[in-house]
Design a protein around this motif. Sequence first.
Motif, PDB file in Angstrom:
ATOM      1  N   ARG A  10       1.206  -1.173  -0.194  1.00 11.54           N
ATOM      2  CA  ARG A  10       0.547  -0.467   0.510  1.00 11.54           C
ATOM      3  C   ARG A  10       0.488   0.881  -0.296  1.00 11.54           C
ATOM      4  O   ARG A  10       0.615   2.077  -0.657  1.00 11.54           O
ATOM      5  CB  ARG A  10      -0.669   0.059   0.961  1.00 11.54           C
ATOM      6  CG  ARG A  10      -1.996   1.143   1.327  1.00 11.54           C
ATOM      7  CD  ARG A  10      -2.840   0.606   2.515  1.00 11.54           C
ATOM      8  NE  ARG A  10      -2.417   1.762   3.393  1.00 11.54           N
ATOM      9  CZ  ARG A  10      -2.211   2.305   3.732  1.00 11.54           C
ATOM     10  NH1 ARG A  10      -2.344   4.025   3.089  1.00 11.54           N
ATOM     11  NH2 ARG A  10      -1.519   2.760   5.062  1.00 11.54           N
ATOM     12  N   ARG A  11       2.589   1.156   1.254  1.00  9.57           N
ATOM     13  CA  ARG A  11       2.919   2.438   0.625  1.00  9.57           C
ATOM     14  C   ARG A  11       4.042   2.527  -0.017  1.00  9.57           C
ATOM     15  O   ARG A  11       4.926   3.132   0.195  1.00  9.57           O
ATOM     16  CB  ARG A  11       3.800   2.130   2.033  1.00  9.57           C
ATOM     17  CG  ARG A  11       2.815   2.269   3.395  1.00  9.57           C
ATOM     18  CD  ARG A  11       2.244   3.733   4.076  1.00  9.57           C
ATOM     19  NE  ARG A  11       1.770   3.662   5.211  1.00  9.57           N
ATOM     20  CZ  ARG A  11       2.456   3.838   6.492  1.00  9.57           C
ATOM     21  NH1 ARG A  11       4.013   4.674   5.860  1.00  9.57           N
ATOM     22  NH2 ARG A  11       1.614   4.505   7.685  1.00  9.57           N
ATOM     23  N   ALA A  13       3.992   3.862  -3.278  1.00 10.89           N
ATOM     24  CA  ALA A  13       4.483   4.924  -3.675  1.00 10.89           C
ATOM     25  C   ALA A  13       5.230   5.936  -3.155  1.00 10.89           C
ATOM     26  O   ALA A  13       6.188   6.661  -3.280  1.00 10.89           O
ATOM     27  CB  ALA A  13       2.890   5.625  -3.620  1.00 10.89           C
ATOM     28  N   PHE A  14       5.599   5.348  -1.934  1.00  9.60           N
ATOM     29  CA  PHE A  14       6.588   5.885  -0.191  1.00  9.60           C
ATOM     30  C   PHE A  14       7.694   6.108  -1.202  1.00  9.60           C
ATOM     31  O   PHE A  14       8.569   6.628  -1.595  1.00  9.60           O
ATOM     32  CB  PHE A  14       6.221   5.499   0.622  1.00  9.60           C
ATOM     33  CG  PHE A  14       7.053   6.465   1.455  1.00  9.60           C
ATOM     34  CD1 PHE A  14       7.660   7.732   1.479  1.00  9.60           C
ATOM     35  CD2 PHE A  14       7.704   5.574   2.250  1.00  9.60           C
ATOM     36  CE1 PHE A  14       8.691   8.452   2.870  1.00  9.60           C
ATOM     37  CE2 PHE A  14       8.612   6.138   3.465  1.00  9.60           C
ATOM     38  CZ  PHE A  14       9.944   7.454   3.142  1.00  9.60           C
ATOM     39  N   GLU A  17       8.429   7.389  -4.224  1.00 13.68           N
ATOM     40  CA  GLU A  17       8.771   8.948  -3.830  1.00 13.68           C
ATOM     41  C   GLU A  17      10.222   9.554  -4.018  1.00 13.68           C
ATOM     42  O   GLU A  17      10.790  10.245  -3.987  1.00 13.68           O
ATOM     43  CB  GLU A  17       7.787   9.776  -4.404  1.00 13.68           C
ATOM     44  CG  GLU A  17       6.455   9.499  -4.360  1.00 13.68           C
ATOM     45  CD  GLU A  17       6.657  10.199  -6.037  1.00 13.68           C
ATOM     46  OE1 GLU A  17       7.273  11.022  -5.987  1.00 13.68           O
ATOM     47  OE2 GLU A  17       6.124  10.032  -7.175  1.00 13.68           O
ATOM     48  N   LEU A  18      10.203   8.675  -2.611  1.00 19.62           N
ATOM     49  CA  LEU A  18      12.244   8.944  -1.949  1.00 19.62           C
ATOM     50  C   LEU A  18      12.905   8.589  -2.389  1.00 19.62           C
ATOM     51  O   LEU A  18      13.884   9.403  -3.218  1.00 19.62           O
ATOM     52  CB  LEU A  18      11.657   8.053  -0.860  1.00 19.62           C
ATOM     53  CG  LEU A  18      12.878   7.775   0.316  1.00 19.62           C
ATOM     54  CD1 LEU A  18      12.384   9.239   0.735  1.00 19.62           C
ATOM     55  CD2 LEU A  18      12.548   6.859   1.025  1.00 19.62           C
ATOM     56  N   ARG A  20      12.290   8.963  -6.050  1.00 17.20           N
ATOM     57  CA  ARG A  20      12.941  10.264  -6.674  1.00 17.20           C
ATOM     58  C   ARG A  20      13.383  11.530  -6.219  1.00 17.20           C
ATOM     59  O   ARG A  20      14.083  11.955  -7.087  1.00 17.20           O
ATOM     60  CB  ARG A  20      11.821  10.564  -7.695  1.00 17.20           C
ATOM     61  CG  ARG A  20      11.194  10.828  -8.554  1.00 17.20           C
ATOM     62  CD  ARG A  20       9.715  10.673  -9.298  1.00 17.20           C
ATOM     63  NE  ARG A  20       8.564  11.599  -8.037  1.00 17.20           N
ATOM     64  CZ  ARG A  20       9.259  13.072  -9.240  1.00 17.20           C
ATOM     65  NH1 ARG A  20       9.461  13.932  -9.316  1.00 17.20           N
ATOM     66  NH2 ARG A  20       7.947  14.000  -7.881  1.00 17.20           N
ATOM     67  N   PHE A  21      12.855  11.579  -4.978  1.00 20.87           N
ATOM     68  CA  PHE A  21      13.476  12.911  -4.581  1.00 20.87           C
ATOM     69  C   PHE A  21      14.882  12.320  -4.078  1.00 20.87           C
ATOM     70  O   PHE A  21      16.361  13.361  -4.351  1.00 20.87           O
ATOM     71  CB  PHE A  21      12.986  13.168  -3.483  1.00 20.87           C
ATOM     72  CG  PHE A  21      11.196  13.677  -3.651  1.00 20.87           C
ATOM     73  CD1 PHE A  21      11.408  14.842  -4.560  1.00 20.87           C
ATOM     74  CD2 PHE A  21      10.642  13.032  -2.956  1.00 20.87           C
ATOM     75  CE1 PHE A  21      10.385  15.140  -4.614  1.00 20.87           C
ATOM     76  CE2 PHE A  21       9.259  13.868  -3.975  1.00 20.87           C
ATOM     77  CZ  PHE A  21       9.146  14.752  -4.548  1.00 20.87           C
ATOM     78  N   ALA A  22      15.192  11.603  -3.848  1.00 21.97           N
ATOM     79  CA  ALA A  22      16.921  11.108  -3.320  1.00 21.97           C
ATOM     80  C   ALA A  22      17.619  11.859  -4.957  1.00 21.97           C
ATOM     81  O   ALA A  22      18.987  12.189  -4.754  1.00 21.97           O
ATOM     82  CB  ALA A  22      16.947   9.524  -2.970  1.00 21.97           C
ATOM     83  N   LYS A  24      17.119  13.541  -6.845  1.00 26.16           N
ATOM     84  CA  LYS A  24      17.185  14.722  -7.411  1.00 26.16           C
ATOM     85  C   LYS A  24      18.098  15.700  -6.768  1.00 26.16           C
ATOM     86  O   LYS A  24      18.435  16.290  -6.921  1.00 26.16           O
ATOM     87  CB  LYS A  24      15.581  15.369  -7.196  1.00 26.16           C
ATOM     88  CG  LYS A  24      15.391  16.826  -7.642  1.00 26.16           C
ATOM     89  CD  LYS A  24      13.530  17.271  -7.580  1.00 26.16           C
ATOM     90  CE  LYS A  24      13.162  18.497  -7.574  1.00 26.16           C
ATOM     91  NZ  LYS A  24      12.078  18.499  -6.680  1.00 26.16           N
ATOM     92  N   ALA A  25      17.694  15.472  -5.330  1.00 35.00           N
ATOM     93  CA  ALA A  25      18.571  15.826  -4.420  1.00 35.00           C
ATOM     94  C   ALA A  25      20.264  15.552  -4.987  1.00 35.00           C
ATOM     95  O   ALA A  25      21.083  16.555  -4.462  1.00 35.00           O
ATOM     96  CB  ALA A  25      18.122  15.183  -2.673  1.00 35.00           C
ATOM     97  N   LEU A  98      13.754   9.299   9.589  1.00 33.28           N
ATOM     98  CA  LEU A  98      12.491   9.208   9.166  1.00 33.28           C
ATOM     99  C   LEU A  98      11.943   8.201  10.550  1.00 33.28           C
ATOM    100  O   LEU A  98      10.607   7.973  10.584  1.00 33.28           O
ATOM    101  CB  LEU A  98      12.141   8.559   7.767  1.00 33.28           C
ATOM    102  CG  LEU A  98      11.036   8.609   7.109  1.00 33.28           C
ATOM    103  CD1 LEU A  98      10.898  10.720   7.339  1.00 33.28           C
ATOM    104  CD2 LEU A  98      12.084   8.610   5.632  1.00 33.28           C
ATOM    105  N   PHE A 104       6.225   2.901   9.708  1.00 33.05           N
ATOM    106  CA  PHE A 104       5.634   2.538   8.062  1.00 33.05           C
ATOM    107  C   PHE A 104       6.773   1.188   8.121  1.00 33.05           C
ATOM    108  O   PHE A 104       7.936   0.855   8.252  1.00 33.05           O
ATOM    109  CB  PHE A 104       6.283   3.330   7.184  1.00 33.05           C
ATOM    110  CG  PHE A 104       7.615   4.064   6.731  1.00 33.05           C
ATOM    111  CD1 PHE A 104       8.491   3.922   6.586  1.00 33.05           C
ATOM    112  CD2 PHE A 104       8.129   5.266   7.722  1.00 33.05           C
ATOM    113  CE1 PHE A 104      10.463   3.733   6.239  1.00 33.05           C
ATOM    114  CE2 PHE A 104       9.697   5.531   8.060  1.00 33.05           C
ATOM    115  CZ  PHE A 104      10.645   5.176   6.861  1.00 33.05           C
TER     116      PHE A 104
END
Lengths: 270, 269
Positions: A10-11, A13-14, A17-18, A20-22, A24-25, A98, A104
């Motif tokens: 269920r999670r 997507a987290f 996205e994590l 993708r953002f990692a 990006k950073a 986190l 989670f």
Amino acid sequence: MIPYLREFWRRRAFAIELSRFADKAEYLDSKLGKVWLVLNPLLLAMVYFLLVTVIRSGASKTSGLSTLAHILIELFTFYFASNCINGGALSITAGGRLILNQAFPRALLPLSSAISAFWAFLPTLPVYALVVLVGKLFFPHTQIPGLSFTYLWAPFIIACVGITGFGLGLLFATMNVYFRDTNKLLSYITRIWLYSSPVLWRPEILHGWHRIFLFINPLGPTLSATSEVWISGKAPTLAEIIGCLTWAALAVLIGGYFFISRERDFAVRI
Amino acid sequence: MRSEFNKAEQMPEELAVRIEDLSIKYKINVDTKKTLKNAVMRASKGEKVRMRVVEAVKHLTLDIPHGSVLGIVGANGAGKSTLMRAIAGILPPTEGRITVNGKISTLLALGVGFNPALSGRDNIILGGLASGMSRAEIESKTEEISDFAALPDGFIDMPVRTYSSGMYGRVAFSVAVNMTPDILLLDEALSAGDAAFKEKSFNRMRELCAEARTIVIVSHALQTVNDLCDSAIWLHKGTMLSKGNPEAIVDEYLKFLKVGTLPSNLEDM
């Protein structure tokens, strides 16, 4: 276990996205940005190609191209697995805040590392295709296949590499919580693993009982199948397919069990 | 002895959290760094690791009804943060049982895992996803969160590393309170921002209570506990010493500390 897996799914997507953002950073301040994802293994492949050619005291031009293609695709595949493992190993200790703030399924963090490794691996495939296409223009008699149906095996092999890497990432992530120098040890293990895997050498050089070395290596069957598909233009052998599936299942089951059975300890240990 | 973390299983509907005979113990290594190298060295010398068992929470039983604000007071090392993490499902109970009825939002340590290289907007999305919201839900709330945090123009799309500590704290707080939680857990999180933001935070928390949402606050700012909470507990070395009206609990706690009601204990940090 079933509620855990349901929550994990269920999670998801987290984790995506994590990842993708990692990414990006990580590449935000780099001028060449994500080009490094391709440039790094490509330059490394060139270094290894020169090394192998020198050790062999030169090679014919056509076998030189297939050696280069072999090193490229195997190194890209090996780095996909090792990035899953190394990123996964660090994911829990790096995600300390986190973990201390949110509840989670912790396995989402190594999964996020495996997703990042996959996105880093994907652009290397067109680079491989380009090298082979250009090479075939100059050396049309090379054994490397052009467009072939055997490439349909590639997604299966890539999935097995990713699952094996994710499973081993779970294992080393747990170890890294208990022993913080695990990732340092892992860098040596990865180097030895690279040399003992069919990356710089062709799997065909192993005959008879020596082939067992290929199958006791968690990445042996997948790398051998990679060579079969991309370099020899053949479908993987049954032994390789069974080897790929067995190692993927073992890695996820053992790594997953080890990780999940200890993950509620992480908030205390971090 | 059972040691469980459950979600809304056979619990009266009016309760948000039920804690039954909860104990939390953990072992800490008091000797050396946790490395393979040290483990091998110790094994070669036949030495054992010296471990210390910490009993952070001892046999705690507590019911927290929906729509209430519970304050937790106690000195450092009392087990307040451990209790909050246990309610959030982050730390497992060693003994006993915690049952939670509703969605939890937490602000347990300032920072909440924000990535300093990413923008406030990106961190809001990540924070929301980590707390179990869908991407669409978070995106629909991003502006609200950003407005609540009262960031200067354009800052929401700037890297978080460029934020002042006040801005950082305001975004973290704003994410936690705007996730429409059923149960909000705040550990020393009310220090974010200036007096105006603090007033806004208090109002938002009162709104949440009016919507029958539950808030648990850990704070050394005892005036905050008096102002916001409708009940309080006092924890000392893992044991709940008393429970009841916030003013009475705060007085009792201050007497215990033998410092009286000094302004330093009452001010909001």
